[in-house]
Design an enzyme around this catalytic site. Structure first.
Site, PDB file in Angstrom:
ATOM      1  N   GLU A 173       0.822  -1.220   0.000  1.00  0.00           N
ATOM      2  CA  GLU A 173       0.000   0.000   0.000  1.00  0.00           C
ATOM      3  C   GLU A 173       0.848   1.257   0.000  1.00  0.00           C
ATOM      4  O   GLU A 173       0.369   2.356   0.263  1.00  0.00           O
ATOM      5  CB  GLU A 173      -0.949  -0.020   1.204  1.00  0.00           C
ATOM      6  CG  GLU A 173      -1.872  -1.232   1.230  1.00  0.00           C
ATOM      7  CD  GLU A 173      -3.199  -1.044   0.461  1.00  0.00           C
ATOM      8  OE1 GLU A 173      -3.740   0.073   0.473  1.00  0.00           O
ATOM      9  OE2 GLU A 173      -3.684  -2.020  -0.157  1.00  0.00           O
ATOM     10  N   HIS A 253      -4.245   1.674   7.436  1.00  0.00           N
ATOM     11  CA  HIS A 253      -2.842   1.949   7.090  1.00  0.00           C
ATOM     12  C   HIS A 253      -2.160   2.456   8.362  1.00  0.00           C
ATOM     13  O   HIS A 253      -2.811   3.083   9.203  1.00  0.00           O
ATOM     14  CB  HIS A 253      -2.726   3.051   6.023  1.00  0.00           C
ATOM     15  CG  HIS A 253      -3.205   2.649   4.659  1.00  0.00           C
ATOM     16  ND1 HIS A 253      -3.987   3.459   3.880  1.00  0.00           N
ATOM     17  CD2 HIS A 253      -2.989   1.528   3.929  1.00  0.00           C
ATOM     18  CE1 HIS A 253      -4.247   2.857   2.722  1.00  0.00           C
ATOM     19  NE2 HIS A 253      -3.657   1.687   2.726  1.00  0.00           N
ATOM     20  N   CYS A 372      -2.646  11.357   3.821  1.00  0.00           N
ATOM     21  CA  CYS A 372      -3.004  10.414   2.744  1.00  0.00           C
ATOM     22  C   CYS A 372      -2.890  11.079   1.389  1.00  0.00           C
ATOM     23  O   CYS A 372      -2.640  10.423   0.383  1.00  0.00           O
ATOM     24  CB  CYS A 372      -4.448   9.939   2.880  1.00  0.00           C
ATOM     25  SG  CYS A 372      -4.813   9.054   4.377  1.00  0.00           S
TER      26      CYS A 372
HETATM   27  O1  SUG Z   1      -7.823   3.029   0.412  1.00  0.00           O
HETATM   28  N1  SUG Z   1     -10.528   5.257   0.660  1.00  0.00           N
HETATM   29  C1  SUG Z   1      -9.099   5.033   0.651  1.00  0.00           C
HETATM   30  C2  SUG Z   1      -8.447   5.980   1.633  1.00  0.00           C
HETATM   31  C3  SUG Z   1      -6.952   5.900   1.558  1.00  0.00           C
HETATM   32  C4  SUG Z   1      -6.299   6.672   2.638  1.00  0.00           C
HETATM   33  N2  SUG Z   1      -4.884   6.633   2.538  1.00  0.00           N
HETATM   34  C5  SUG Z   1      -4.006   6.564   3.548  1.00  0.00           C
HETATM   35  N3  SUG Z   1      -4.359   6.250   4.774  1.00  0.00           N
HETATM   36  N4  SUG Z   1      -2.765   6.762   3.273  1.00  0.00           N
HETATM   37  C6  SUG Z   1      -8.780   3.583   0.994  1.00  0.00           C
HETATM   38  O2  SUG Z   1      -9.464   3.003   1.849  1.00  0.00           O
HETATM   39  C7  SUG Z   1     -12.818   4.965  -0.180  1.00  0.00           C
HETATM   40  C8  SUG Z   1     -13.519   5.060  -1.509  1.00  0.00           C
HETATM   41  C9  SUG Z   1     -15.013   4.877  -1.397  1.00  0.00           C
HETATM   42  O3  SUG Z   1     -15.475   4.258  -0.440  1.00  0.00           O
HETATM   43  O4  SUG Z   1     -15.757   5.362  -2.301  1.00  0.00           O
HETATM   44  C10 SUG Z   1     -11.312   4.738  -0.314  1.00  0.00           C
HETATM   45  O5  SUG Z   1     -10.866   4.089  -1.215  1.00  0.00           O
END
Ligand code: SUG
Length: 449
Positions: A173, A253, A372
């Site tokens: 990730e 994460h 993020c």
């Molecule tokens: O991968 N949300 C992302 C958020 C990523 C956050 N990144 C870090 N923590 N670095 C994920 O879960 C949600 C999309 C939706 O539900 O429509 C989403 O993909």
């Protein structure tokens, strides 16, 4: 000397709330709600502008083409692009939502980055994350690799690797599970990096505890492979398992419960499975420069940490050497986290630095805070000069992007709107113009790549 550039993912025109990410509390909570893609993109640009105005190097990574009409073709949908979209809307609305997600905005998941001083060949290494845990994210890496090669061109300074093979053993990730620390006590001669890789599970070792409710997205095997590919001295790497309890509480994460900069590691007491061991290893490598800052569950319960995203703040060093915590406004709106920010980053003598609250609410509602939204890339001046110039923020470039967003983005989107093939046309029109503004050539499939 290295300067850290932060490359933010520009929010794409299809930003919406589809509840796609199991284990991401905010994404589940906001599923089906009305999103505002224009506000989302402008909030992101405002954050970039604020950091640029503070004298930091701020970069931009373009969004991906969404809806993606090539994945559904691999899954049996056929016809024109409009037909593919309409038939997905009828037969598999979930797949339509998955191929429409604007999730590439969270560029901390775009890649893992190693600066040249820490790589055995003296180049900057980037490995695009395979993001294999969630379908909607697993379709990002091929385009991410193309985009990164356009933004960090040539092989003199940069190496953009292929993503790791996408399989359970190698879930990766990206930078969200990696923190580079270094000794900054002598600013003229900063120490080499110490790399903290945090994984959710050790795939081959069945004895390691695993989360009960939610998936562990990053494997130890993937973290080790990235460290090896990048030519980092194994002696300067620490591999630490994330506390499965934190994953089950919504820390999908590590950057939801931990952030570091220079010698400072700000973390929640539930972040690591073996906290004392991790701290011991880091202390051995960083010596007196290591400043762990532990936030207890008593002061900030893990649920509050996940809800406010205190640890998903950006921690950066300003030109004068002072640290700045760029925290989401949700952190200000909660008494407990506001207290922590004030006591640690109140700007008073003895505190670690100052703070700035930013409103990135549209992204936060999908579980993406300030950290993020950015990919850190520490570079020398020569490396920075080799980056695609249009991808480095200037006031003029940000003005252009704000104007572009105003002309192309909708102010309201619900998952049902994804069924309209006009959204694809709008999105392609916007992206075609964007590649010109950023000067990165043709990175998208629809441009005939
Ligand atoms: O991968 N949300 C992302 C958020 C990523 C956050 N990144 C870090 N923590 N670095 C994920 O879960 C949600 C999309 C939706 O539900 O429509 C989403 O993909």
């Amino acid at each position: 000397m290295l300067r850290e550039a932060n490359f933010d993912g520009l929010v794409g025109p299809t930003h919406n709330y589809a509840g796609l990410s199991l284990g991401n509390v905010a994404s589940a909570k906001h599923a089906g709600r009305v999103s505002n893609p224009r506000a989302a993109a402008l909030q992101g640009l405002a954050k970039m502008r604020a950091l640029m105005e503070l004298g930091l190097v701020q970069g931009i990574l373009p969004p991906q083409e969404r809806p993606d009409t090539s994945t559904p073709r691999l899954l049996g949908f056929a016809g024109s692009d409009a037909q593919v979209i309409r038939s997905m809307a009828k037969r598999s609305p979930l797949l339509l939502a998955q191929v429409s997600s604007a999730s590439s905005m969270w560029s901390a998941n775009a890649a893992t980055v190693t600066p040249s001083v820490d790589a055995d060949d003296g180049r900057v290494h980037l490995t695009p994350a395979n993001l294999k845990s969630m379908l909607h994210r697993s379709i990002e890496p091929a385009t991410t690799a193309r985009v990164l090669r356009a933004v960090f061109p040539g092989s003199k300074h940069f190496v953009v690797h292929e993503p790791l093979p996408a399989c359970d053993a190698l879930g990766d990730e990206g930078a969200a599970n990696h923190t580079r620390l270094y000794d900054a006590t002598n600013p003229a001669r900063p120490g080499p990096g110490v790399h903290l890789f945090v994984y959710g599970t050790h795939h081959a070792d069945r004895r390691t505890p695993r989360p009960a409710k939610f998936p562990a997205r990053q494997t130890r095997e993937a973290s080790e492979a990235v460290a090896r590919l990048h030519g980092i001295d194994p002696e300067r790497c620490v591999f630490a398992q994330q506390n499965p309890g934190a994953i089950d509480a919504g820390a999908f994460h590590n950057d939801v419960v931990c952030v570091g900069n220079a010698g400072v590691l700000l973390y929640h007491e539930m972040a690591f499975l073996q906290e004392a061991k991790v701290l011991g290893q880091l202390r051995r490598l960083l010596g007196k420069a290591f400043k762990p800052v532990r936030v207890s569950s008593k002061d900030v319960p893990i649920k509050t940490a996940v809800r406010t995203y205190l640890f998903n703040s950006q921690l950066v060093t300003l030109e004068g050497g002072e640290m700045l915590l760029v925290a989401p406004t949700q952190t200000r709106d909660n008494l407990r986290t506001r207290r922590v920010v004030r006591s640690l980053f109140g700007g008073d003598k003895g505190s670690l630095g100052t703070h700035l609250y930013m409103d990135v609410r549209e992204s936060m509602h999908n579980g993406g805070g300030p950290a993020c939204l950015r990919l850190r890339v520490p570079m020398t001046d020569a490396q920075l000069a080799a980056v695609a110039p249009g991808c480095i923020c200037t006031p003029g470039q940000l003005d252009k992007l704000e104007d572009w967003v105003g002309r192309h983005y909708r102010q309201r989107l619900v998952p049902a709107d994804l069924a309209d093939p006009k959204l694809l046309e709008e999105s392609r029109g916007a992206l075609a113009e964007l590649t010109k503004i950023l000067g990165i050539g043709r990175v998208y499939r629809f441009q005939g790549r």
